[in-house]
Design an enzyme around this catalytic site. Structure first.
Site, mmCIF file in Angstrom:
data_model
loop_
_atom_site.group_PDB
_atom_site.id
_atom_site.type_symbol
_atom_site.label_atom_id
_atom_site.label_comp_id
_atom_site.label_asym_id
_atom_site.label_seq_id
_atom_site.Cartn_x
_atom_site.Cartn_y
_atom_site.Cartn_z
ATOM 1 C CG PHE A 242 -1.492 -1.337 1.589
ATOM 2 C CD1 PHE A 242 -2.179 -2.131 0.674
ATOM 3 C CD2 PHE A 242 -1.281 -1.847 2.859
ATOM 4 C CE1 PHE A 242 -2.649 -3.387 1.018
ATOM 5 C CE2 PHE A 242 -1.748 -3.105 3.221
ATOM 6 C CZ PHE A 242 -2.433 -3.875 2.299
ATOM 7 C CG HIS A 243 4.148 1.703 1.165
ATOM 8 N ND1 HIS A 243 5.185 0.999 1.770
ATOM 9 C CD2 HIS A 243 3.233 1.916 2.136
ATOM 10 C CE1 HIS A 243 4.892 0.785 3.033
ATOM 11 N NE2 HIS A 243 3.716 1.332 3.290
ATOM 12 N N PRO A 244 1.955 3.230 -3.066
ATOM 13 C CG PRO A 244 -0.172 3.675 -3.945
ATOM 14 C CD PRO A 244 0.518 3.000 -2.795
#
Length: 536
Positions: free
Chosen positions: A469-471
Site C-alpha cells: 500500500f505504498h504507491p
C-alpha cells in the site's frame, strides 16, 4: 453552482489535510477542501485494530485493483486507498517511519533543491507530537501524535532476540540516528486511538470561518483559461458544481487519482489522451508514469503458544479481555493494530544501507486485513525498500469517475527478483533462530511445497506477492523538462496548479510512505505561504 476561493485543495488525505490547516491558519486566505468520501464517522477508523475492518469497507475505501500482473501469474492485485477525510491515513497501518536520510539526499541530487535531508528534517520534526519529547530527531509540539507500542509482546521480543542472533542490533528508534536493526514501531496514535491527518490537522481547523470542507465532492475536471488553472469542476452528492481559484488549485488526490485527474483534464501523453477522447491541453507524457510500490511478501507461521492476536479474536472471552484492556488502560491489540515491530536489514552484498524492511505482526490471515486464521499465528512481511521496477497509471476513459488502469509491473527488473529471493531466505533464517524455536511450530506459508532453491522462492513470491500500500511517483518532481512538477511542486507549463502528495516523489522512500507524505504537505505549505507572502 459556483464559488471562489484563494486556494482549492482536491483530496483530504495525508497531504491535503495538512495543507488545509496550514493555508487557513492565519486567516488571510479563503480555502476550500474537497473530499470524494465522507466524514470520518465510522468507528472502525479510530480504533487501531479497525484496520482489518476498513480494508474492505466500500464506504471508506476506493477498492482499486491492478491490471493483470505479468510477473505475478497474471493476478490482479487489490489496492485499497482511503475514500474518507484523512484519506489513506484513516485506514492505514499507523506506522511512523520517515525513510532513510539518503532517500532525500538522492531527491536533491536529482535536481530538486529544497528536498535534501537537511531541508526536510525540520518539517519531520515540525509535524510530530512525539511521546518521547523533543530532541535533535523529534518534535513534541506538532499536530500529529506519535506514540510507542503501549505493551511489549512476548513473541515480538523473541523475534528481536532471533534477529540479534543473526547479527542485527536492536534499534529503539528507526527515525533516529540510524535505520538498521530490529525493534518496535512507533505508531500514529493518541491515547489508544488512531491519529489520522483528519484528526491531527482538520479537527483543530474545522471551526475557522475561512476554511470550507466539502465531503462527497469528487473532482471531475480542472478548469483552465489558456494555460492557467482557474478552478475545478466537481460533483457534490451527484450534483455538478464549480469552484474558482484566485491564487492556486492544489491537486492532492494521491498517487492513483492525481495523475488521472490531470489526464482527464488534458495534461498527459498526447497519444493516450487521443485514445480516450480527451482534448489535449499540454503534452506531458510522464503524467502517470514512474509508478513505484513496495511489493509485500508475507511468510506466515503457526505459533505453539496461544499468545497471538488470532487467539484473542477467536473467542468471546478473548474479545472481552482485549476490549477491557483498551477501555481501562488503552493497551493491548485494540490499541496497536496489526504490526508491532520492524527489521531493516541488508540482503545485497554491496548494500550501503538497508534494502529490505520486515513488518512483524502477532496475527496471521490469508489476505492482509482479512479474517484471522483459526490457529495461533504470526506474519513476517518483507518488502524491498527501493525497487527498480516502474509502472504506470492511466485514465481508462475521459471520465474521472471511472477507476484508472493500474500497471505496477512488479518484479519486472531482474534486481528486484533477486532481492525478493534473498529477503525470503532471510525470513526463513530468522524463523529458524534459537530464540524463536519455542514459539514457531510450523511454516504455513510458503510451507513445505516451496523448497529453498531460487526458482522455488521466486515461484512463492509470484504466487503470493501483493502490495503493501505504498504507491508513489506518478507526477514526478524534477528539474528536467520531462518532470511533471518542479521542485516547488508547480505543474510544468501551467500556471496556478500544483500537485502535492505522494505522486511527486521521484523515488520511493525506504519505508512506509505516510509520514513522508505528511512532510510533503508541511514542506509545500511553506512554499505556498512564501510565494503568496504580501499578497493577501
Amino acid at each position: 453552482m459556483q464559488s471562489t476561493f484563494d486556494f482549492v485543495i482536491v483530496g483530504a488525505g495525508s497531504a491535503g489535510c495538512v495543507l488545509a490547516n496550514r493555508l487557513s491558519e492565519d486567516g488571510r486566505f479563503r480555502v476550500l477542501l474537497l473530499e470524494a468520501g465522507a466524514r470520518d464517522w465510522l468507528p472502525w477508523i479510530h480504533l487501531p485494530i479497525g484496520y482489518g475492518k476498513t480494508m474492505f469497507h466500500r464506504q471508506v475505501n476506493w477498492q482499486f485493483h491492478t491490471e493483470p500482473e505479468p510477473e505475478l501469474g497474471q493476478r490482479r492485485i487489490y489496492w485499497p486507498r482511503g475514500k474518507v477525510l484523512g484519506g489513506s491515513s484513516s485506514i492505514n497501518g499507523l506506522l511512523s517511519i520517515r525513510g532513510h536520510r539518503d532517500d532525500y539526499e538522492h531527491w536533491h541530487r536529482l535536481g530538486n533543491p529544497g528536498w535534501s535531508w537537511d531541508d526536510v528534517r525540520p518539517f519531520f520534526i515540525r509535524l510530530e507530537n512525539n511521546v518521547r519529547g523533543a530532541s535533535a530527531f523529534h518534535g513534541d509540539q506538532g499536530p500529529l501524535s506519535i506514540s510507542d507500542v503501549p505493551q511489549h509482546h512476548e513473541l515480538m521480543d523473541a523475534i528481536i532476540g532471533g534477529a540479534n542472533e543473526l547479527g542485527m542490533a536492536t534499534n529503539a528508534d528507526f527515525n533516529g540516528p540510524q535505520q538498521d536493526g530490529v525493534g518496535y514501531f512507533q505508531l500514529t496514535t493518541r491515547k489508544g486511538l488512531r491519529c489520522s491527518t483528519a484528526v491531527a490537522y482538520l479537527r483543530p481547523a474545522r471551526g475557522r470561518s475561512n476554511l470550507h470542507i466539502s465531503t462527497h465532492a469528487q473532482a471531475t475536471r480542472i478548469l483552465f483559461a489558456g494555460q492557467r488553472a482557474i478552478g475545478v469542476e466537481y460533483l457534490l452528492k451527484g450534483q455538478p458544481h464549480q469552484a474558482r481559484v484566485r491564487r492556486e488549485l492544489i491537486i492532492a488526490a494521491g498517487a492513483v487519482q492525481s495523475p488521472q485527474l490531470l489526464q482527464v483534464s488534458g495534461i498527459g501523453d498526447a497519444a493516450h489522451l487521443a485514445r480516450i477522447g480527451v482534448p489535449l491541453l499540454q503534452h506531458r507524457p510522464e503524467v502517470g508514469r514512474n509508478l513505484q510500490d513496495h511489493l509485500q511478501i508475507r511468510l506466515m507461521y503457526k505459533v505453539s503458544k496461544p499468545i497471538t492476536t488470532n487467539d484473542d479474536l477467536r473467542s468471546l472471552w478473548g474479545k472481552a479481555r482485549i476490549a477491557l484492556q483498551w477501555l481501562l488502560w488503552r493497551r493491548g491489540p485494540l490499541a496497536i493494530g496489526i504490526n508491532q515491530g520492524a527489521l531493516f536489514a541488508r540482503v545485497q552484498p554491496d548494500a550501503t544501507r538497508p534494502d529490505v524492511q520486515f513488518h512483524f505482526g502477532t496475527l496471521s490471515a490469508d489476505l492482509a486485513g482479512a479474517e484471522p486464521h483459526p490457529w495461533s499465528g504470526t506474519t513476517f512481511s518483507v518488502c524491498q525498500l527501493r525497487p527498480l521496477s516502474r509502472g504506470s497509471i492511466l485514465a481508462r476513459s475521459a471520465s474521472a469517475l471511472d477507476a484508472p488502469a493500474i500497471f505496477p509491473n512488479y518484479l519486472s527488473a531482474e534486481a528486484d527478483r533477486q532481492v525478493a529471493i534473498a529477503a525470503v531466505r532471510l525470513a526463513r533464517r530468522l524463523a529458524r533462530s534459537k530464540a524463536l524455536q519455542p514459539y514457531l511450530s510450523e511454516e504455513y506459508r510458503p510451507g513445505p511445497g516451496y523448497g529453498d532453491s531460487d526458482e522455488a522462492l521466486l515461484a512463492f513470491v509470484r504466487d503470493y506477492g501483493a502490495t503493501i500500500f505504498h504507491p508513489v511517483g506518478t507526477c514526478r518532481m524534477g528539474s528536467d523538462p520531462a518532470a511533471v512538477v518542479d521542485s516547488r511542486l508547480r505543474v510544468r507549463g501551467i500556471q496556478g496548479l500544483r500537485v502535492i502528495d505522494a505522486s511527486i516523489m521521484p523515488t520511493i522512500p525506504s519505508g512506509n510512505t505516510h509520514i513522508p507524505t505528511v512532510m510533503i504537505g508541511e514542506r509545500s505549505a511553506d512554499f505556498l505561504l512564501q510565494d503568496h507572502k504580501g499578497n493577501a
